[in-house]
Scaffold this motif. Structure first.
Motif, PDB file in Angstrom:
ATOM      1  N   ILE A 231     -54.670 -52.664   0.062  1.00 49.77           N
ATOM      2  CA  ILE A 231     -56.102 -52.341   0.054  1.00 49.77           C
ATOM      3  C   ILE A 231     -56.840 -53.047  -1.081  1.00 49.77           C
ATOM      4  O   ILE A 231     -57.965 -52.682  -1.420  1.00 49.77           O
ATOM      5  N   SER A 232     -56.203 -54.058  -1.671  1.00 49.37           N
ATOM      6  CA  SER A 232     -56.758 -54.701  -2.874  1.00 49.37           C
ATOM      7  C   SER A 232     -58.194 -55.157  -2.686  1.00 49.37           C
ATOM      8  O   SER A 232     -59.053 -54.905  -3.536  1.00 49.37           O
ATOM      9  N   GLN A 233     -58.482 -55.847  -1.581  1.00 43.93           N
ATOM     10  CA  GLN A 233     -59.842 -56.330  -1.330  1.00 43.93           C
ATOM     11  C   GLN A 233     -60.678 -55.300  -0.579  1.00 43.93           C
ATOM     12  O   GLN A 233     -61.872 -55.159  -0.811  1.00 43.93           O
ATOM     13  N   TRP A 234     -60.026 -54.567   0.312  1.00 42.55           N
ATOM     14  CA  TRP A 234     -60.739 -53.594   1.131  1.00 42.55           C
ATOM     15  C   TRP A 234     -61.330 -52.467   0.294  1.00 42.55           C
ATOM     16  O   TRP A 234     -62.403 -51.929   0.625  1.00 42.55           O
ATOM     17  N   ALA A 235     -60.687 -52.082  -0.793  1.00 46.47           N
ATOM     18  CA  ALA A 235     -61.149 -50.950  -1.598  1.00 46.47           C
ATOM     19  C   ALA A 235     -62.600 -51.132  -2.045  1.00 46.47           C
ATOM     20  O   ALA A 235     -63.349 -50.164  -2.149  1.00 46.47           O
ATOM     21  N   LYS A 236     -63.007 -52.377  -2.275  1.00 42.77           N
ATOM     22  CA  LYS A 236     -64.366 -52.636  -2.744  1.00 42.77           C
ATOM     23  C   LYS A 236     -65.398 -52.360  -1.657  1.00 42.77           C
ATOM     24  O   LYS A 236     -66.580 -52.164  -1.963  1.00 42.77           O
ATOM     25  N   ARG A 237     -64.959 -52.351  -0.388  1.00 38.34           N
ATOM     26  CA  ARG A 237     -65.888 -52.118   0.719  1.00 38.34           C
ATOM     27  C   ARG A 237     -65.684 -50.743   1.352  1.00 38.34           C
ATOM     28  O   ARG A 237     -66.312 -50.431   2.367  1.00 38.34           O
ATOM     29  N   HIS A 238     -64.819 -49.945   0.779  1.00 35.21           N
ATOM     30  CA  HIS A 238     -64.518 -48.630   1.332  1.00 35.21           C
ATOM     31  C   HIS A 238     -65.774 -47.763   1.325  1.00 35.21           C
ATOM     32  O   HIS A 238     -66.372 -47.548   0.268  1.00 35.21           O
ATOM     33  N   PRO A 239     -66.216 -47.243   2.476  1.00 36.89           N
ATOM     34  CA  PRO A 239     -67.443 -46.433   2.537  1.00 36.89           C
ATOM     35  C   PRO A 239     -67.415 -45.216   1.625  1.00 36.89           C
ATOM     36  O   PRO A 239     -68.460 -44.762   1.156  1.00 36.89           O
ATOM     37  N   GLY A 240     -66.220 -44.662   1.393  1.00 38.74           N
ATOM     38  CA  GLY A 240     -66.114 -43.499   0.519  1.00 38.74           C
ATOM     39  C   GLY A 240     -66.149 -43.851  -0.949  1.00 38.74           C
ATOM     40  O   GLY A 240     -66.126 -42.953  -1.799  1.00 38.74           O
ATOM     41  N   GLY A 241     -66.208 -45.152  -1.254  1.00 36.43           N
ATOM     42  CA  GLY A 241     -66.252 -45.586  -2.638  1.00 36.43           C
ATOM     43  C   GLY A 241     -64.938 -46.203  -3.092  1.00 36.43           C
ATOM     44  O   GLY A 241     -63.856 -45.876  -2.593  1.00 36.43           O
ATOM     45  N   PHE A 242     -65.030 -47.121  -4.033  1.00 39.53           N
ATOM     46  CA  PHE A 242     -63.858 -47.824  -4.562  1.00 39.53           C
ATOM     47  C   PHE A 242     -62.892 -46.879  -5.266  1.00 39.53           C
ATOM     48  O   PHE A 242     -61.683 -46.949  -5.088  1.00 39.53           O
ATOM     49  N   ARG A 243     -63.439 -45.957  -6.045  1.00 35.01           N
ATOM     50  CA  ARG A 243     -62.584 -45.132  -6.888  1.00 35.01           C
ATOM     51  C   ARG A 243     -61.726 -44.165  -6.083  1.00 35.01           C
ATOM     52  O   ARG A 243     -60.549 -43.985  -6.375  1.00 35.01           O
ATOM     53  N   VAL A 244     -62.307 -43.516  -5.072  1.00 30.45           N
ATOM     54  CA  VAL A 244     -61.580 -42.464  -4.369  1.00 30.45           C
ATOM     55  C   VAL A 244     -60.340 -43.012  -3.685  1.00 30.45           C
ATOM     56  O   VAL A 244     -59.292 -42.363  -3.657  1.00 30.45           O
ATOM     57  N   ILE A 245     -60.405 -44.230  -3.126  1.00 26.62           N
ATOM     58  CA  ILE A 245     -59.235 -44.802  -2.474  1.00 26.62           C
ATOM     59  C   ILE A 245     -58.281 -45.406  -3.506  1.00 26.62           C
ATOM     60  O   ILE A 245     -57.063 -45.374  -3.340  1.00 26.62           O
ATOM     61  N   SER A 246     -58.853 -45.905  -4.594  1.00 23.63           N
ATOM     62  CA  SER A 246     -58.015 -46.498  -5.640  1.00 23.63           C
ATOM     63  C   SER A 246     -57.187 -45.453  -6.375  1.00 23.63           C
ATOM     64  O   SER A 246     -56.151 -45.780  -6.958  1.00 23.63           O
ATOM     65  N   HIS A 247     -57.621 -44.211  -6.364  1.00 26.32           N
ATOM     66  CA  HIS A 247     -56.859 -43.148  -7.016  1.00 26.32           C
ATOM     67  C   HIS A 247     -55.484 -42.958  -6.377  1.00 26.32           C
ATOM     68  O   HIS A 247     -54.594 -42.347  -6.976  1.00 26.32           O
ATOM     69  N   TYR A 248     -55.317 -43.468  -5.157  1.00 23.73           N
ATOM     70  CA  TYR A 248     -54.034 -43.337  -4.464  1.00 23.73           C
ATOM     71  C   TYR A 248     -53.238 -44.644  -4.442  1.00 23.73           C
ATOM     72  O   TYR A 248     -52.263 -44.757  -3.704  1.00 23.73           O
ATOM     73  N   ALA A 249     -53.655 -45.612  -5.234  1.00 20.70           N
ATOM     74  CA  ALA A 249     -52.910 -46.865  -5.302  1.00 20.70           C
ATOM     75  C   ALA A 249     -51.487 -46.611  -5.798  1.00 20.70           C
ATOM     76  O   ALA A 249     -51.283 -45.922  -6.786  1.00 20.70           O
ATOM     77  N   GLY A 250     -50.503 -47.152  -5.064  1.00 20.52           N
ATOM     78  CA  GLY A 250     -49.103 -46.972  -5.425  1.00 20.52           C
ATOM     79  C   GLY A 250     -48.535 -45.639  -4.984  1.00 20.52           C
ATOM     80  O   GLY A 250     -47.415 -45.296  -5.359  1.00 20.52           O
TER      81      GLY A 250
END
Length: 373
Positions: A47-66
């Motif tokens: 999701i490295s590039q997709w996270a920046k376009r995530h409708p719910g926001g970059f942070r909320v999806i990035s919190h689950y990285a790894g």
């Protein structure tokens, strides 16, 4: 969600593993800001590039990285079939057969039992909402707004009438706050676009706030409740120190922006009265302007235009501003005492990588309800 993403090499050079098959250790290596993988139903996604376009926001999806994001993915997306197609371009592989479905300290038994409970609750229709109830809820908010204005228009702006007007406006504001919460969670109508539209009307036109600001902030809260650096609701800007861990850290580092040994005393002076009229108001306006969120800004300004159009002829501009501030002051007390009763008592800690139910239950937080189709 929306489409987009990039395929990357399926395995590390020299790993000796079959292409596209990973261990949890390998997945967890991709948890930096610019390199993020996560797992949903044993499938590994980049999701490295997709996270920046995530409708719910970059942070909320990035919190689950790894991490395994299966439970959060299910909780946040009411139409799983719709979002599945956007996952395909992000797929890089799957977990090795020898790997467990859960990572970290997540309890497999609890996860399985919770999945069974969710399926049973959905089968019984307990997640179904009744739009008529929410429409009536909005109707009583609009009625309070109208009655408050009519009262001071016809009976004058005496102190008694003004205080009663302020109480009615504060009640309508507080009720609109609870109402926008449900629309913001896309929990009322079957079509998400209707939830989004009504959410913008309630939080924007009825409260003068921003739907996107609330979504990005509140979704993080539900994704990682009471986790330092991931839940905005426990970011107290060095005014308060919370839980058992943060005070010890501040003590060791000798950080003392405030007299924290007296915070239980000054909380009443800083927390309840100032959260909405000062902190939230400044943050909302700053967020809309810096992010150029002109749609939300237009909705917000429509509230102020309507308010001052109605009350300036009665109180003058400064008088109307004072009345609005007093209403926000009353609402802020209401909001803080309701929300802190089930937020602050939770354990406040850094990431423990717990399963969804274990993470949500301590604060009696409401998980997003699904819509019926």
């Amino acid at each position: 969600m929306g489409g987009g993403g990039q395929q990357t090499e399926s395995a590390e050079p020299g790993s000796g593993k079959a292409e596209g098959v990973y261990t949890w250790e390998e997945v967890q290596m991709h948890s930096s800001r610019n390199d993020q993988w996560l797992v949903v139903n044993r499938k590994v996604y980049n999701i490295s590039q997709w996270a920046k376009r995530h409708p719910g926001g970059f942070r909320v999806i990035s919190h689950y990285a790894g991490e395994d994001a299966t439970e959060a993915f299910t909780a946040f997306h009411p139409d799983l079939k719709f979002v599945q197609k956007f996952l395909k371009p992000l797929l890089v592989g799957e977990l090795a057969a020898t790997e467990p479905s859960q990572d970290g300290k997540k309890n497999a038994t609890i996860i399985k039992d919770f999945e069974s409970l969710r399926a049973e609750v959905e089968k019984e229709g307990l997640f179904c909402t009744k739009p008529l109830f929410f429409c009536l809820h909005m109707g009583h908010i609009l009625l309070l707004e109208a009655l408050a204005w009519m009262m001071v228009t016809y009976w004058g702006t005496s102190w008694t009438m003004t205080l009663l007007c302020a109480a009615m406006l504060a009640t309508s504001q507080a009720q609109a706050g609870w109402l926008q919460h449900d629309f913001g969670h896309l929990s009322v109508f079957k079509k998400s676009k209707w939830n989004h539209l009504v959410h913008k009307f309630v939080i924007g036109h009825l409260k003068g706030a921003s739907a996107n600001w609330w979504n990005h902030r509140h979704f993080q809260h539900h994704a990682k409740p009471n986790i330092f650096k991931k839940d905005p609701d426990v970011n107290m800007l060095d005014v308060f120190v919370l839980g058992n861990t943060q005070p010890v850290e501040y003590g060791i580092k000798k950080i003392k922006h405030m007299p924290y040994n007296h915070q239980h005393k000054y909380f009443f002076l800083v927390g309840p009265p100032l959260l909405i009229p000062i902190y939230f108001h400044m943050q909302i306006m700053n967020t809309m302007i810096t992010r150029r969120d002109w749609v939300d800004l237009a909705w917000s300004l429509s509230y102020y235009f309507r308010y001052f159009y109605c009350y300036t002829p009665l109180y003058g501009f400064l008088g109307s501003l004072a009345l609005m501030t007093f209403v926000r002051f009353l609402e802020s007390h209401w909001f803080v005492w309701v929300t802190q009763m089930n937020h602050i008592p939770m354990e406040i800690e850094y990431e423990k990588n717990q399963d969804w139910l274990t993470m949500q239950v301590p604060g009696l937080l409401k998980k997003k309800t699904h819509k019926c189709y």
